[in-house]
Design a protein around this motif. Structure first.
Motif, PDB file in Angstrom:
ATOM      1  N   VAL A   1      43.698  57.637  32.060  1.00  0.00           N
ATOM      2  CA  VAL A   1      43.631  56.241  32.439  1.00  0.00           C
ATOM      3  C   VAL A   1      44.931  55.586  32.001  1.00  0.00           C
ATOM      4  O   VAL A   1      45.399  55.823  30.907  1.00  0.00           O
ATOM      5  N   GLY A   2      45.516  54.803  32.855  1.00  0.00           N
ATOM      6  CA  GLY A   2      46.727  54.098  32.477  1.00  0.00           C
ATOM      7  C   GLY A   2      47.984  54.796  32.966  1.00  0.00           C
ATOM      8  O   GLY A   2      48.953  54.151  33.283  1.00  0.00           O
TER       9      GLY A   2
ATOM     10  N   LEU B   1      40.753  52.708  37.003  1.00  0.00           N
ATOM     11  CA  LEU B   1      39.709  51.976  36.301  1.00  0.00           C
ATOM     12  C   LEU B   1      39.834  50.463  36.492  1.00  0.00           C
ATOM     13  O   LEU B   1      39.287  49.700  35.705  1.00  0.00           O
ATOM     14  N   GLU B   2      40.541  50.032  37.499  1.00  0.00           N
ATOM     15  CA  GLU B   2      40.559  48.599  37.762  1.00  0.00           C
ATOM     16  C   GLU B   2      39.155  48.203  38.203  1.00  0.00           C
ATOM     17  O   GLU B   2      38.623  48.739  39.190  1.00  0.00           O
ATOM     18  N   PRO B   3      38.524  47.291  37.472  1.00  0.00           N
ATOM     19  CA  PRO B   3      37.107  46.996  37.746  1.00  0.00           C
ATOM     20  C   PRO B   3      36.829  46.633  39.204  1.00  0.00           C
ATOM     21  O   PRO B   3      35.793  47.009  39.743  1.00  0.00           O
ATOM     22  N   GLY B   4      37.749  45.940  39.840  1.00  0.00           N
ATOM     23  CA  GLY B   4      37.517  45.510  41.210  1.00  0.00           C
ATOM     24  C   GLY B   4      37.171  46.651  42.160  1.00  0.00           C
ATOM     25  O   GLY B   4      36.426  46.461  43.124  1.00  0.00           O
ATOM     26  N   ILE B   5      37.685  47.850  41.867  1.00  0.00           N
ATOM     27  CA  ILE B   5      37.407  49.010  42.710  1.00  0.00           C
ATOM     28  C   ILE B   5      35.895  49.230  42.829  1.00  0.00           C
ATOM     29  O   ILE B   5      35.395  49.644  43.863  1.00  0.00           O
ATOM     30  N   TYR B   6      35.189  48.905  41.743  1.00  0.00           N
ATOM     31  CA  TYR B   6      33.753  49.217  41.687  1.00  0.00           C
ATOM     32  C   TYR B   6      32.882  47.980  41.960  1.00  0.00           C
ATOM     33  O   TYR B   6      31.678  48.039  41.849  1.00  0.00           O
ATOM     34  N   MET B   7      33.509  46.855  42.279  1.00  0.00           N
ATOM     35  CA  MET B   7      32.748  45.622  42.525  1.00  0.00           C
ATOM     36  C   MET B   7      32.492  45.504  44.019  1.00  0.00           C
ATOM     37  O   MET B   7      33.182  44.781  44.732  1.00  0.00           O
ATOM     38  N   HIS B   8      31.489  46.214  44.504  1.00  0.00           N
ATOM     39  CA  HIS B   8      31.311  46.341  45.949  1.00  0.00           C
ATOM     40  C   HIS B   8      30.819  45.073  46.627  1.00  0.00           C
ATOM     41  O   HIS B   8      30.874  44.955  47.837  1.00  0.00           O
TER      42      HIS B   8
ATOM     43  N   LYS C   1      36.455  47.904  50.368  1.00  0.00           N
ATOM     44  CA  LYS C   1      36.994  49.257  50.313  1.00  0.00           C
ATOM     45  C   LYS C   1      38.282  49.177  49.511  1.00  0.00           C
ATOM     46  O   LYS C   1      39.036  48.212  49.636  1.00  0.00           O
ATOM     47  N   THR C   2      38.545  50.197  48.698  1.00  0.00           N
ATOM     48  CA  THR C   2      39.767  50.168  47.896  1.00  0.00           C
ATOM     49  C   THR C   2      40.616  51.400  48.167  1.00  0.00           C
ATOM     50  O   THR C   2      40.087  52.491  48.361  1.00  0.00           O
ATOM     51  N   TYR C   3      41.916  51.194  48.187  1.00  0.00           N
ATOM     52  CA  TYR C   3      42.873  52.294  48.304  1.00  0.00           C
ATOM     53  C   TYR C   3      43.839  52.218  47.132  1.00  0.00           C
ATOM     54  O   TYR C   3      44.292  51.129  46.768  1.00  0.00           O
ATOM     55  N   GLN C   4      44.171  53.380  46.580  1.00  0.00           N
ATOM     56  CA  GLN C   4      45.220  53.401  45.557  1.00  0.00           C
ATOM     57  C   GLN C   4      46.572  53.244  46.252  1.00  0.00           C
ATOM     58  O   GLN C   4      46.783  53.787  47.337  1.00  0.00           O
ATOM     59  N   ILE C   5      47.472  52.517  45.621  1.00  0.00           N
ATOM     60  CA  ILE C   5      48.840  52.440  46.137  1.00  0.00           C
ATOM     61  C   ILE C   5      49.808  52.855  45.030  1.00  0.00           C
ATOM     62  O   ILE C   5      49.461  52.808  43.857  1.00  0.00           O
ATOM     63  N   PRO C   6      51.013  53.298  45.399  1.00  0.00           N
ATOM     64  CA  PRO C   6      51.943  53.785  44.375  1.00  0.00           C
ATOM     65  C   PRO C   6      52.481  52.640  43.511  1.00  0.00           C
ATOM     66  O   PRO C   6      52.643  51.524  43.979  1.00  0.00           O
TER      67      PRO C   6
ATOM     68  N   LYS D   1      35.782  59.986  43.317  1.00  0.00           N
ATOM     69  CA  LYS D   1      36.359  59.723  44.631  1.00  0.00           C
ATOM     70  C   LYS D   1      37.711  59.020  44.534  1.00  0.00           C
ATOM     71  O   LYS D   1      38.690  59.446  45.146  1.00  0.00           O
ATOM     72  N   ILE D   2      37.745  57.944  43.771  1.00  0.00           N
ATOM     73  CA  ILE D   2      39.003  57.207  43.690  1.00  0.00           C
ATOM     74  C   ILE D   2      40.056  58.073  42.996  1.00  0.00           C
ATOM     75  O   ILE D   2      41.244  58.011  43.311  1.00  0.00           O
TER      76      ILE D   2
END
Lengths: 452, 351, 86
Positions: A16-17, B49-56, B61-66, B344-345
């Motif tokens: 994480v992080g 672990l950004e909480p918003g990812i799990y706040m459905h 829908k969430t995508y990781q970005i670089p 998944k994420i």
């Protein structure tokens, strides 16, 4: 059954992080070709490591810089900074594009002459010019940029002795608001040294003061600092005109424009944050145009840009020697090139791409060179797909300073090839051999033989 | 009314609703509260672990970005992939560190993908950098605390010439720590420069009350909305735990003057110190909405909705009024998350 | 080596250790090896299987295998008991 492509097994903790960028998908794509030639074929033919220069990129970059300045200012002249890369083939590409030569030693001066640059189009900079160098430069009527008073007096003596009137400029250092201030070269603007030198030249009347020169720093990311420098040089030129009724023929802004490399410690990628030639040109030309010159007395603007013109045209191809695991669990990959030939890895985080297909899995790794020395680190931390022995990589943006600052240490220096605009490959410096290093060695007779 | 709401797909960053929160979740709440838009929210996250990812209920829908430090090219590649699935109308970036990339990509996003952003211009963004603040104050005739950039710890002893302790040590993008001794400056310098690079900014500490403004400019000099707030309680990270909207003419005038003079485009937060003699010192301009922007919604000004309207080229009238004396109290909340979702994420970069 | 018995594996390459709460990510070949280790296969069996499936010879795979296994130990994914044949 057809066998599957093998990839080294990897596993890593999901931290994480310090998460991987987006899941397991890598942000890298393989670079398998340079200018239409496969990395594999280049290495097969010329060995690994190998420096590769793209002539197309040199010419395009030069045209971009030239356009940025010439569309803003009527009289512009580039002078190729030999120390940045003085392989003759490369110098000559710049000379074909119209660049003069800018040299900082007798060695470089002779190189420029030998390349066929007329003496009058060679700018001779730097603190170390021997008496013989200066004589030759005066003889050839080159532009001599005076760095310190000892040199000024020596040129004065030579002028009398040779009954010639040397064309000189003085190098001026100044506060442009950037850190660190380069005050070791030339004469200081703020404390009056510059005027002192100007007065000495003008009153003595043995030399022709034709130009003013500054070079405010290296890898400059602030175009505004050039604006300040151009303003100060312009003011000085105008005051010289007022005091001595003498037109200064040119203002030389030196070099120092940043390339697209990423400096260690910087947050953004160099490619995204480096100012464009237009931004540098805008700052410099606006200052000169607004300084108050009469239109037909606008000085020639000389630029000694090196790094920003050649860095991106250079690639270093290399090969994985081995992978190992460090005591703390980190992956280390040893390459066949080290800081001996990639000197710039001391201050850049060079971009490294694998040269073959790979899956989306990556690992954090340290990239080491092959030298038996602890400081031989190419990247302290880089995310790359797993690579195995004999895989190839490309290091990007290595055209500046590496082929002049490289060391012949432990190993021989690699070949350099240039790929021309028709995608044809030319060897421009062959791989060194034992003979190229030992050629100058002399063994005293009594040491020629021994018994073991 | 609900049936009349216009459908729109908005991507939002800053889903880190943690103890030092990003503005993403409050911005999304504001958008969900809009009477005019029916939003589908695409979360863009940097970490798993950004909480918003799990706040459905907030993020569809969430995508990781670089990370911003990996450069524009990889961001663009990733956004192209996301857009090929989602057909995004608008991106609202919420981190200072990512803004440079989004600002410089704005044209490309619009031309190649039809995605809009409503962000400050590069000049606006650059001139308000902490390192440029003295020049910024001079240009726009606004008081700023004396500050200086340093590049190495060797410069610390000579700070005594220009500063009196305590002073504030700040990173280029984030982080600020108060130092009472040169040793503390050195320790903060090392921490901050390791994270955010050089230079590190040294700022004179100004005594007074901190007041903040969330505001939005139309890019032509008009203030489309502004709500000032005083922090009532701050966490040990210096973030507002609770705050209250206040009536402060001088502060509002200063905000409007600043937006007029900079022609600010997009959301912004002003951090200001009000001294005992009623002088206002500008500490910082954050070039995006603050994490407490939902207070503005509570006060009757939905700034994120206003931003969407301006981005989409709708006609808008500026907010004139807001409720005074409205408070926010921040709270934390433990989401229960299935491991499958984290998996998944983490492995696919999407959830 | 033997792996902890209760590791949760998924086809995406996600590995979860319920006894510590740590999670890991591995590539397809890594996942295959982890699965084989879990079912108690020894080094020779695993090598034979990999050489059969992938474009690699035994010598080439061997050092990668031991590096991988060492990493698993380092990540505390082994149950601490030595492999049968070792």
């Amino acid at each position: 059954m057809k066998k599957l492509q093998y990839e080294r097994p990897v596993i890593q903790r999901l931290n994480v992080g310090v998460m991987n960028k987006f899941g397991n998908k890598t942000e890298y794509s393989p670079v398998k070709h340079i200018e239409g030639n496969t990395v594999k074929s280049l290495i097969e033919k010329f060995g690994s490591p190998l420096f590769v220069i793209s002539e197309r990129i040199i010419r395009e970059t030069f045209k971009d810089a030239n356009r940025a300045f010439k569309t803003r200012y009527p009289r512009v002249q580039f002078a190729w900074s030999y120390k940045t890369n003085y392989l003759n083939a490369i110098c000559n590409v710049f000379h074909q594009e119209g660049s003069w030569a800018e040299v900082v030693s007798g060695f470089e001066y002779h190189k420029a002459l030998k390349n066929g640059v007329p003496g009058t189009k060679i700018i001779f900079n730097g603190p170390d010019k021997s008496e013989a160098d200066l004589k030759l430069a005066i003889e050839k009527n080159s532009l001599i940029h005076i760095d310190h008073l000892d040199e000024l007096y020596l040129i004065k003596e030579l002028a009398v002795e040779m009954k010639k009137r040397p064309r000189v400029a003085i190098r001026i250092n100044m506060d442009t608001g950037v850190y660190p201030m380069w005050d070791r070269f030339g004469f200081n603007y703020e404390n009056g040294q510059a005027w002192d030198a100007i007065n000495k030249i003008m009153l003595n009347d043995k030399m022709d003061l034709v130009g003013l020169h500054s070079h405010i720093g290296t890898f400059m990311l602030a175009p505004s600092a050039y604006g300040v420098a151009a303003k100060k040089l312009s003011d000085l030129a105008l005051e010289i005109k007022k005091k001595y009724k003498k037109n200064i023929q040119y203002i030389d802004m030196g070099g120092g424009f940043a390339s697209k490399n990423t400096l260690k410690g910087s947050y953004l990628q160099g490619i995204d944050s480096t100012p464009s030639f237009d931004q540098f040109a805008e700052a410099i030309t606006t200052s000169i145009l607004n300084a108050g010159f009469v239109e037909n007395e606008l000085p020639l603007l000389i630029l000694e840009t090196g790094r920003a013109l050649i860095d991106e045209a250079g690639y270093l191809l290399g090969t994985v020697i081995s992978n190992k695991r460090l005591s703390d669990g980190r992956r280390a990959t040893i390459m066949d090139f080290g800081v001996n030939i990639l000197f710039t890895s001391f201050w850049y985080d060079h971009k490294i791409s694998p040269a073959q297909e790979f899956s989306r899995y990556t690992e954090d790794a340290v990239i080491y060179g092959p030298l038996c020395m602890n400081i031989d680190v190419i990247r302290e931390n880089v995310t790359l797909p797993p690579m195995k022995r004999d895989d190839h990589v490309i290091v990007h943006t290595v055209g500046a300073y590496n082929m002049t600052q490289w060391m012949q240490f432990i190993a021989l220096r690699p070949a350099v090839v240039m790929i021309d605009t028709q995608e044809k490959v030319h060897l421009i410096r062959s791989r060194e051999t034992l003979a190229s290093i030992e050629g100058n060695e002399i063994i005293p007779r009594y040491l020629e033989k021994f018994k073991l | 009314m609900a049936a009349r709401r216009k459908k729109i797909k908005i991507a939002v960053t800053g889903l880190n609703a943690i103890d030092s929160p990003g503005p993403g979740i409050p911005v999304i709440r504001a958008l969900r509260a809009s009477g005019d838009f029916d939003v589908r929210i695409i979360g863009l996250s940097y970490e798993t672990l950004e909480p918003g990812i799990y706040m459905h209920d907030l993020v569809d829908k969430t995508y990781q970005i670089p990370f911003p430090s990996s450069g524009k090219a990889s961001l663009l590649t990733r956004l192209k992939y996301i857009n090929s699935i989602e057909k995004i109308d608008l991106i609202i970036p919420n981190f200072d560190a990512e803004l440079f990339n989004f600002i410089t990509l704005a044209n490309t996003l619009r031309k190649e993908m039809g995605i809009r952003v409503f962000v400050p211009t590069l000049d606006q963004f650059e001139e308000r950098h902490k390192s440029n603040l003295p020049a910024f104050g001079k240009k726009h005739k606004i008081k700023v605390p004396f500050s200086k950039m340093i590049f190495s710890t060797a410069e610390i002893p000579s700070l005594r010439k220009d500063f009196t302790y305590p002073l504030v040590v700040k990173g280029k993008y984030y982080d600020a720590s108060i130092a009472y001794t040169p040793e503390q400056v050195a320790s903060h310098f090392n921490k901050i420069s390791a994270k955010w690079g050089l230079p590190v900014i040294i700022q004179q500490f100004v005594y007074g009350q901190e007041v903040n403004v969330t505001a939005i400019g139309d890019g032509k000099g008009n203030t489309m909305g502004a709500v000032p707030m005083r922090k009532q309680y701050i966490t040990d990270k210096g973030k507002a735990w609770s705050g209250i909207s206040i009536n402060d003419r001088k502060l509002m005038d200063m905000t409007k003057k600043l937006i007029r003079s900079t022609k600010w485009k997009g959301g912004m937060e002003l951090e200001i110190i009000k001294t005992a003699n009623d002088e206002y010192y500008l500490l910082e301009i954050n070039p995006r909405f603050p994490a407490w922007v939902y207070l503005a919604v509570g006060c009757g000004q939905n700034h994120p909705e206003m931003l969407v309207k301006m981005a989409m080229g709708e006609k808008v009238v500026p907010f004139k009024k807001y409720d005074i004396g409205k408070m926010f109290v921040r709270y934390s909340y433990d989401l229960i998350v299935e491991l499958k979702e984290f998996e998944k994420i983490s492995t696919l970069g999407e959830l | 080596m033997r792996l902890k018995k209760n590791l949760a594996l998924s086809d995406s390459g996600f590995v979860f250790d319920p006894s510590t709460g740590d999670s890991f990510s591995t590539n397809p070949i890594g996942l295959e090896i982890v699965k084989m280790l879990q079912t108690g296969k020894d080094a020779d069996e695993i090598k034979a299987q990999v050489v059969k499936t992938y474009l690699i010879d035994e010598v080439g795979f061997e050092k990668d295998y031991y590096d991988f296994v060492n990493t698993l130990t380092k990540l505390k994914l082994s149950d601490g008991s030595p492999e049968k044949k070792d």
